[in-house]
Design a protein around this motif. Structure first.
Motif, PDB file in Angstrom:
ATOM      1  N   ALA A 295       0.877  -1.171   0.000  1.00  0.00           N
ATOM      2  CA  ALA A 295       0.000   0.000   0.000  1.00  0.00           C
ATOM      3  C   ALA A 295       0.912   1.218   0.000  1.00  0.00           C
ATOM      4  O   ALA A 295       2.121   1.092  -0.083  1.00  0.00           O
ATOM      5  N   VAL A 296       0.323   2.386   0.083  1.00  0.00           N
ATOM      6  CA  VAL A 296       1.153   3.581   0.121  1.00  0.00           C
ATOM      7  C   VAL A 296       1.991   3.558   1.397  1.00  0.00           C
ATOM      8  O   VAL A 296       1.466   3.410   2.494  1.00  0.00           O
ATOM      9  N   THR A 297       3.311   3.676   1.254  1.00  0.00           N
ATOM     10  CA  THR A 297       4.223   3.538   2.383  1.00  0.00           C
ATOM     11  C   THR A 297       5.130   4.757   2.465  1.00  0.00           C
ATOM     12  O   THR A 297       5.671   5.206   1.455  1.00  0.00           O
ATOM     13  N   THR A 298       5.289   5.274   3.652  1.00  0.00           N
ATOM     14  CA  THR A 298       6.202   6.392   3.875  1.00  0.00           C
ATOM     15  C   THR A 298       7.486   5.876   4.498  1.00  0.00           C
ATOM     16  O   THR A 298       7.449   5.177   5.505  1.00  0.00           O
ATOM     17  N   VAL A 299       8.595   6.194   3.887  1.00  0.00           N
ATOM     18  CA  VAL A 299       9.901   5.744   4.356  1.00  0.00           C
ATOM     19  C   VAL A 299      10.685   6.953   4.848  1.00  0.00           C
ATOM     20  O   VAL A 299      10.597   8.037   4.284  1.00  0.00           O
ATOM     21  N   ALA A 300      11.428   6.776   5.925  1.00  0.00           N
ATOM     22  CA  ALA A 300      12.244   7.878   6.450  1.00  0.00           C
ATOM     23  C   ALA A 300      13.164   8.413   5.373  1.00  0.00           C
ATOM     24  O   ALA A 300      13.621   7.671   4.504  1.00  0.00           O
ATOM     25  N   PRO A 301      13.443   9.712   5.393  1.00  0.00           N
ATOM     26  CA  PRO A 301      14.255  10.302   4.328  1.00  0.00           C
ATOM     27  C   PRO A 301      15.676   9.794   4.300  1.00  0.00           C
ATOM     28  O   PRO A 301      16.377   9.963   3.320  1.00  0.00           O
ATOM     29  N   GLY A 302      16.125   9.156   5.334  1.00  0.00           N
ATOM     30  CA  GLY A 302      17.498   8.662   5.349  1.00  0.00           C
ATOM     31  C   GLY A 302      17.816   8.049   6.681  1.00  0.00           C
ATOM     32  O   GLY A 302      16.935   7.596   7.401  1.00  0.00           O
ATOM     33  N   TRP A 303      19.074   8.063   7.022  1.00  0.00           N
ATOM     34  CA  TRP A 303      19.466   7.465   8.294  1.00  0.00           C
ATOM     35  C   TRP A 303      20.720   8.131   8.806  1.00  0.00           C
ATOM     36  O   TRP A 303      21.494   8.726   8.045  1.00  0.00           O
ATOM     37  N   ALA A 304      20.874   8.049  10.120  1.00  0.00           N
ATOM     38  CA  ALA A 304      22.092   8.500  10.773  1.00  0.00           C
ATOM     39  C   ALA A 304      22.551   7.374  11.670  1.00  0.00           C
ATOM     40  O   ALA A 304      21.749   6.751  12.354  1.00  0.00           O
ATOM     41  N   ALA A 305      23.816   7.070  11.660  1.00  0.00           N
ATOM     42  CA  ALA A 305      24.343   5.967  12.465  1.00  0.00           C
ATOM     43  C   ALA A 305      25.769   6.274  12.869  1.00  0.00           C
ATOM     44  O   ALA A 305      26.455   7.086  12.237  1.00  0.00           O
ATOM     45  N   ALA A 306      26.210   5.635  13.950  1.00  0.00           N
ATOM     46  CA  ALA A 306      27.589   5.799  14.405  1.00  0.00           C
ATOM     47  C   ALA A 306      28.528   5.147  13.403  1.00  0.00           C
ATOM     48  O   ALA A 306      28.331   4.008  13.001  1.00  0.00           O
ATOM     49  N   LEU A 307      29.537   5.877  12.987  1.00  0.00           N
ATOM     50  CA  LEU A 307      30.475   5.387  11.981  1.00  0.00           C
ATOM     51  C   LEU A 307      31.613   4.598  12.597  1.00  0.00           C
ATOM     52  O   LEU A 307      32.126   3.665  11.999  1.00  0.00           O
ATOM     53  N   ASP A 308      32.039   4.957  13.828  1.00  0.00           N
ATOM     54  CA  ASP A 308      33.187   4.305  14.437  1.00  0.00           C
ATOM     55  C   ASP A 308      33.049   4.311  15.951  1.00  0.00           C
ATOM     56  O   ASP A 308      32.054   4.785  16.511  1.00  0.00           O
ATOM     57  N   ALA A 309      34.062   3.784  16.640  1.00  0.00           N
ATOM     58  CA  ALA A 309      34.019   3.680  18.096  1.00  0.00           C
ATOM     59  C   ALA A 309      34.042   5.046  18.770  1.00  0.00           C
ATOM     60  O   ALA A 309      33.650   5.177  19.936  1.00  0.00           O
ATOM     61  N   ASN A 310      34.484   6.064  18.054  1.00  0.00           N
ATOM     62  CA  ASN A 310      34.526   7.413  18.608  1.00  0.00           C
ATOM     63  C   ASN A 310      33.158   8.079  18.609  1.00  0.00           C
ATOM     64  O   ASN A 310      32.987   9.162  19.164  1.00  0.00           O
ATOM     65  N   GLY A 311      32.181   7.433  17.972  1.00  0.00           N
ATOM     66  CA  GLY A 311      30.838   7.993  17.923  1.00  0.00           C
ATOM     67  C   GLY A 311      30.605   8.956  16.782  1.00  0.00           C
ATOM     68  O   GLY A 311      29.596   9.664  16.754  1.00  0.00           O
ATOM     69  N   ASP A 312      31.546   9.015  15.825  1.00  0.00           N
ATOM     70  CA  ASP A 312      31.341   9.871  14.660  1.00  0.00           C
ATOM     71  C   ASP A 312      30.134   9.386  13.865  1.00  0.00           C
ATOM     72  O   ASP A 312      29.862   8.189  13.789  1.00  0.00           O
ATOM     73  N   THR A 313      29.434  10.318  13.252  1.00  0.00           N
ATOM     74  CA  THR A 313      28.185  10.012  12.561  1.00  0.00           C
ATOM     75  C   THR A 313      28.386   9.968  11.059  1.00  0.00           C
ATOM     76  O   THR A 313      29.101  10.793  10.489  1.00  0.00           O
ATOM     77  N   VAL A 314      27.748   9.014  10.420  1.00  0.00           N
ATOM     78  CA  VAL A 314      27.567   9.069   8.981  1.00  0.00           C
ATOM     79  C   VAL A 314      26.086   9.346   8.756  1.00  0.00           C
ATOM     80  O   VAL A 314      25.221   8.670   9.318  1.00  0.00           O
ATOM     81  N   LEU A 315      25.790  10.377   8.007  1.00  0.00           N
ATOM     82  CA  LEU A 315      24.431  10.865   7.823  1.00  0.00           C
ATOM     83  C   LEU A 315      24.094  10.839   6.344  1.00  0.00           C
ATOM     84  O   LEU A 315      24.824  11.418   5.540  1.00  0.00           O
ATOM     85  N   VAL A 316      23.009  10.170   5.977  1.00  0.00           N
ATOM     86  CA  VAL A 316      22.577  10.082   4.581  1.00  0.00           C
ATOM     87  C   VAL A 316      21.067  10.278   4.541  1.00  0.00           C
ATOM     88  O   VAL A 316      20.344   9.665   5.326  1.00  0.00           O
ATOM     89  N   PHE A 317      20.590  11.109   3.635  1.00  0.00           N
ATOM     90  CA  PHE A 317      19.141  11.312   3.526  1.00  0.00           C
ATOM     91  C   PHE A 317      18.790  11.807   2.124  1.00  0.00           C
ATOM     92  O   PHE A 317      19.651  12.248   1.351  1.00  0.00           O
ATOM     93  N   SER A 318      17.510  11.718   1.811  1.00  0.00           N
ATOM     94  CA  SER A 318      16.990  12.226   0.543  1.00  0.00           C
ATOM     95  C   SER A 318      16.543  13.663   0.740  1.00  0.00           C
ATOM     96  O   SER A 318      15.982  14.011   1.775  1.00  0.00           O
ATOM     97  N   ARG A 319      16.788  14.470  -0.249  1.00  0.00           N
ATOM     98  CA  ARG A 319      16.380  15.862  -0.163  1.00  0.00           C
ATOM     99  C   ARG A 319      15.775  16.300  -1.492  1.00  0.00           C
ATOM    100  O   ARG A 319      15.984  15.670  -2.532  1.00  0.00           O
ATOM    101  N   ALA A 320      15.017  17.371  -1.448  1.00  0.00           N
ATOM    102  CA  ALA A 320      14.364  17.887  -2.649  1.00  0.00           C
ATOM    103  C   ALA A 320      15.335  18.761  -3.422  1.00  0.00           C
ATOM    104  O   ALA A 320      15.919  19.689  -2.880  1.00  0.00           O
ATOM    105  N   GLY A 321      15.496  18.440  -4.707  1.00  0.00           N
ATOM    106  CA  GLY A 321      16.297  19.280  -5.574  1.00  0.00           C
ATOM    107  C   GLY A 321      17.749  19.349  -5.179  1.00  0.00           C
ATOM    108  O   GLY A 321      18.237  18.592  -4.360  1.00  0.00           O
ATOM    109  N   ALA A 322      18.458  20.266  -5.791  1.00  0.00           N
ATOM    110  CA  ALA A 322      19.871  20.502  -5.493  1.00  0.00           C
ATOM    111  C   ALA A 322      20.040  21.947  -5.098  1.00  0.00           C
ATOM    112  O   ALA A 322      19.372  22.839  -5.621  1.00  0.00           O
ATOM    113  N   SER A 323      20.941  22.207  -4.165  1.00  0.00           N
ATOM    114  CA  SER A 323      21.130  23.570  -3.665  1.00  0.00           C
ATOM    115  C   SER A 323      22.081  24.385  -4.530  1.00  0.00           C
ATOM    116  O   SER A 323      22.205  25.581  -4.352  1.00  0.00           O
TER     117      SER A 323
END
Length: 213
Positions: free
Chosen positions: A90-118
């Protein structure tokens, strides 16, 4: 004429040598003062440029995040996300992306969908995937040319800042807690806000909170 005796209308050799020595000392002091002033001005200019670049980086991230879009699929369609392939019965809404810890230091890798290009030189004028990550001491932005199936396409990578020790993005949940990863089960596709923490090589920390909805 002896050296210690002043000649009519002139200086003795000793007086001339003393005057030359004094002029040399004054010249050295003036050079050091000028060099210190020039070095201080260059250091201030470099520091000012560094903070201007970081401010522009945060403004860029804020602009991208404010354009984040949940992905909506229609009945019978399939959508590949970073969490896997989603079958939309059926019609499903999916989160625009995700954020997760990249390494043991807690650094973030952030990926998401966005409208258009800036910017006109960025791929995906009709929508794109954008990401941020810390690679070594470089904070990088990644662009995919489409909204979905990002795992099968190599992104374009650009360095936005160097000399970064830590990069963390925390998401504000409905319950008012800060989560290091997103999406969160039972929460909205887009967090209420995000907290961006950037630690520089000298230990100084930039902490900015953005309200997204």
């Amino acid at each position: 004429m002896r050296h210690g005796v002043r000649s009519p209308g002139g200086f003795t050799l000793v007086e001339a040598l003393v005057a030359i020595a004094i002029l040399a000392i004054v010249a050295v002091l003036a050079w050091r003062a000028t060099d210190a002033l020039t070095g201080s001005e260059a250091a201030v200019s470099a520091e000012s440029r560094r903070w201007q670049d970081l401010d522009a980086l945060l403004a860029r991230m804020e602009g991208d995040m404010r354009e984040a879009l949940p992905r909506v699929t229609e009945a019978g369609a399939y959508l590949r996300t970073d969490a896997g392939i989603v079958a939309a019965g059926a019609v499903t809404t999916v989160a625009p992306g995700w954020a997760a810890a990249l390494d043991a230091n807690g650094d973030t890798v952030l990926v998401f969908s966005r409208a258009g290009a800036s910017a006109p030189d960025e791929p995906g004028a009709g929508g794109q995937r954008v990401g941020y990550r810390l690679q070594g001491d470089r904070l990088e932005v990644l662009y995919w040319p489409q909204l979905d199936d990002s795992a099968d396409t190599a992104p374009a990578v650009y360095t936005l800042a160097q000399g970064i020790r830590r990069f963390r993005v925390l998401q504000l949940t409905r319950a008012g807690a800060w989560s290091p990863s997103w999406p969160v089960t039972g929460d909205a596709p887009i967090p209420r806000g995000v907290r961006i923490e950037i630690t520089q090589a000298d230990g100084s920390v930039i902490d900015r909170i953005l309200a997204l909805r």
